[in-house]
Design an enzyme around this catalytic site. Structure first.
Site, PDB file in Angstrom:
ATOM      1  N   ASP A   1       0.825  -1.193   0.000  1.00 46.00           N
ATOM      2  CA  ASP A   1       0.000   0.000   0.000  1.00 46.00           C
ATOM      3  C   ASP A   1       0.871   1.260   0.000  1.00 46.00           C
ATOM      4  O   ASP A   1       1.895   1.312   0.677  1.00 46.00           O
ATOM      5  CB  ASP A   1      -0.896  -0.019   1.246  1.00 46.00           C
TER       6      ASP A   1
ATOM      7  N   GLU B   1       1.466  -0.297  -4.911  1.00 44.36           N
ATOM      8  CA  GLU B   1       0.458   0.676  -5.330  1.00 44.36           C
ATOM      9  C   GLU B   1       1.188   1.967  -5.685  1.00 44.36           C
ATOM     10  O   GLU B   1       1.596   2.731  -4.819  1.00 44.36           O
ATOM     11  CB  GLU B   1      -0.550   0.927  -4.209  1.00 44.36           C
TER      12      GLU B   1
END
Length: 659
Positions: free
Chosen positions: A217, A249
């Site tokens: 993330d 990400e």
């Protein structure tokens, strides 16, 4: 998680607290196979060559209970929500609108109120292994919660563990983006080796419990080794585990540096997702708009999606407007393609068509049943069955509302974004015969190389011969069969064989056949003279004796030899230019001078060519073809990969130039 484009709408929210392919089609055969494998684990194909189900907010027990359906729907892997301990906001309320608490870690012990215990995680991973499904964990290692009091003592005991919670102000500045806080969430001091060791222990514990990989993330908010005086070895260290698949990400913008992150992990093609959603909204599936991945990263390093949890669940609701039909159409485009790894986002039950959180399910429950819809299953089966086959994207009969992807001579996917049915009459390499639509009603006919039939409005058609889903497939990773690839010294190639292949062999220049396993590597060229050609034939055989063959060609070229490329000019431009460049950080090195580059020469065969000086370094170069105004790929998209002696059209490289 919440990167640049979400910051404004989420600040108020945080204010104050900052698969085996042959079993993907349900039926008696699948049921029999399941009965025969109750005590044996199923072999799983590589994650990167399959499709991933993002089981957003599903609990570990929910995943375990639905694992057979996930396997039968053809997914290679699942992606969980964050599995570590997190802040229990709003008194631990499990309403879907409270999903963001899962992205506020308080410690990195496994298990939380929302998804389940560590023991339940282990049991879920065991169920996944039984069904041949891999497990990807969403790892939140950029930051903790914004509530300092809720952060565990085990974190606070690490000396100098945080950069603090001063929020990012300049989203174009790398230092600000990587060293300051995302939305007031306490930022890990990722240069600190004790921090790195702590977070890595969490990743290794997840792997020991049964995980197979990670989604990182907010990865672009953690510095790279070459980020000036604040660079660190964080990613070098963190990604050095036994994980099979890792991706970050990286929401693309001027500060993202996605190509640099791709040296450590696969990365997200967020701009491509935007292109797909725009195409669906405008009901225009023009190949010129959706063929290129809008990234400087090669397709095999990209994770693609129609939507993500951020585009769906954040206040902007970038993708909440889409209906199930839109999802099917978008999935037909991205998951029919070769190269990238597609991620299917599981929406909440009843979500979509403008409704974000309908209240039919809460955190922990299974999402919408769309993940196992007939059309989605058929597209997954197609994706898996076509591994190693080249793609050819087109708009049949010039109709931009209809998308067609032909994978060699093995299969075709059609998607009709329009409101009316469309009669198809297109050239194809499929063998003559009748093809039932595996995604729904209707059938198509191939006669003398012509595909004909009708695709209904707002629907998908998936066509391939009977038995293709269980066929063997062998390939060379990252190489196409239609062209002659060049290299200068020696070349190491990765050999691939899908789960249906029981025997795989390769042969060089009609020499001795040599057996190989998926992932084995082959080196050619060492010590050989320039000009030598290597014709490599791969053969795969399945348990039923079905054989598939793939042929590749390579030539060892003198680096001082001419560097020529060609373009077919399908748009019939009066003037054709080639603009060739390389990226060096944030600047472009122009190999053909400033825009629009150099004029190409039209040859007697109608092909336009351009030859660069022999001493030009074309490593990692890109090329854009243009007439001074119109261009391919389109505006704001990176060029095609430069391949010496390559012949291009509007879809990219298609062949080698004739000698």
């Amino acid at each position: 998680m919440f990167q640049k484009r979400f910051k404004n709408s989420l600040l108020p929210l945080f204010a104050g607290f900052l698969l085996l392919v042959h079993m993907v089609l349900a039926g008696p055969a699948a049921a029999n196979a399941e009965a025969q494998n109750t005590s044996n684990e199923l072999a799983a194909p590589p994650i990167e060559s399959g499709t991933i189900l993002h089981a957003w907010n599903w609990s570990f027990n929910t995943l375990k209970q639905n694992m057979k359906d996930i396997h039968d729907a053809g997914y290679t892997a699942i992606q969980t929500s964050p599995i570590n301990q997190v802040k229990e906001g709003n008194q631990g309320n499990k309403s879907m609108s409270n999903w963001y608490w899962l992205y506020q870690p308080t410690s990195y012990q496994i298990g939380n109120r929302y998804l389940g215990t560590e023991q339940e995680f282990k049991e879920m991973c065991a169920a996944a292994e039984k069904y041949g499904v891999k497990v990807i964990v969403d790892a939140v290692i950029n930051h903790t919660t914004s509530d300092y009091a809720a952060i565990s003592n085990e974190i606070k005991s690490i000396p100098n563990w945080t950069h603090g919670n001063t929020q990012i102000k300049n989203w174009s500045d790398r230092w600000d983006v990587t060293q300051n806080s995302l939305l007031g969430l306490y930022d890990w001091n990722t240069q600190n080796t004790e921090v790195q060791a702590y977070l890595k222990r969490f990743l290794e514990r997840a792997l020991n419990d049964g995980a197979d990989g990670f989604r990182y993330d907010a990865a672009k908010h953690i510095e790279l080794p070459d980020d000036g005086n604040y660079g660190s070895q964080f990613w070098t260290n963190i990604t050095n585990t036994s994980a099979e698949f890792q991706y970050g990400e990286i929401l693309q913008d001027s500060a993202s540096r996605d190509a640099a992150y791709a040296n450590y992990m696969n990365v997200t093609a967020s701009n491509y997702g935007h292109s797909i959603r725009s195409a669906l909204k405008n009901r225009n599936l023009s190949v010129s708009n959706i063929s290129h991945y809008a990234s400087d990263v090669s397709a095999d390093k990209l994770v693609t999606w129609v939507e993500s949890h951020d585009t769906y669940a954040n206040d902007e609701e970038e993708s909440t407007w889409m209906s199930d039909d839109d999802i099917r159409l978008g999935w037909a485009v991205i998951a029919s393609r070769s190269g990238s790894t597609p991620l299917f986002f599981s929406r909440p039950e009843g979500g979509g068509s403008g409704v974000r959180f309908p209240g039919k399910t809460q955190i922990g429950d299974r999402g919408s049943a769309l993940f196992k819809d007939q059309a989605i299953i058929a597209i997954n089966a197609f994706h898996n069955a076509m591994a190693g086959q080249p793609e050819k994207l087109s708009n049949p009969n010039g109709n931009n509302q209809v998308f067609m992807n032909e994978r060699g001579s093995h299969g075709v996917v059609l998607a009709n974004a329009g409101s009316s049915s469309v009669a198809i009459n297109a050239s194809t390499k499929l063998p003559d015969g009748k093809y039932d639509n595996k995604a729904g009603a209707g059938s198509f006919q191939v006669t003398d190389g012509k595909l004909s039939g009708t695709i209904e409005a707002r629907s998908v058609a998936v066509l391939y011969p009977a038995g293709a889903a269980s066929a063997p497939h062998v390939s060379l990773e990252n190489y196409k069969t239609e062209i002659t690839h060049s290299f200068n010294d020696q070349l190491t190639i990765t050999l691939r064989a899908n789960a249906n292949t029981t025997k795989a062999v390769y042969q060089i220049n009609n020499g001795q056949e040599t057996a190989f396993k998926d992932g084995d590597q082959l080196t050619i060229g060492k010590g050989d003279p320039f000009g030598k050609t290597y014709n490599i034939t791969l053969k795969g055989i399945n348990k039923d004796g079905v054989t598939r063959t793939q042929k590749y060609s390579f030539v060892k070229r003198d680096p001082s030899s001419a560097k020529t490329i060609g373009y077919q000019n399908p748009n019939h431009w009066g003037q054709v230019n080639a603009y060739i460049y390389k990226q060096d950080g944030g600047r472009a090195i122009e190999l053909t001078g400033s825009w629009p580059g150099k004029a190409m020469i039209k040859n007697a065969d109608g092909i336009y060519t351009l030859t660069l000086p022999a001493d030009t370094d074309t490593t990692n170069a890109k090329v854009i073809f243009n007439n001074g105004s119109a261009q391919v790929p389109g505006q704001n998209q990176p060029g095609f990969d430069y391949v010496q002696n390559g012949l291009y059209n509007d879809s990219g490289i298609i062949a080698s130039l004739p000698h």
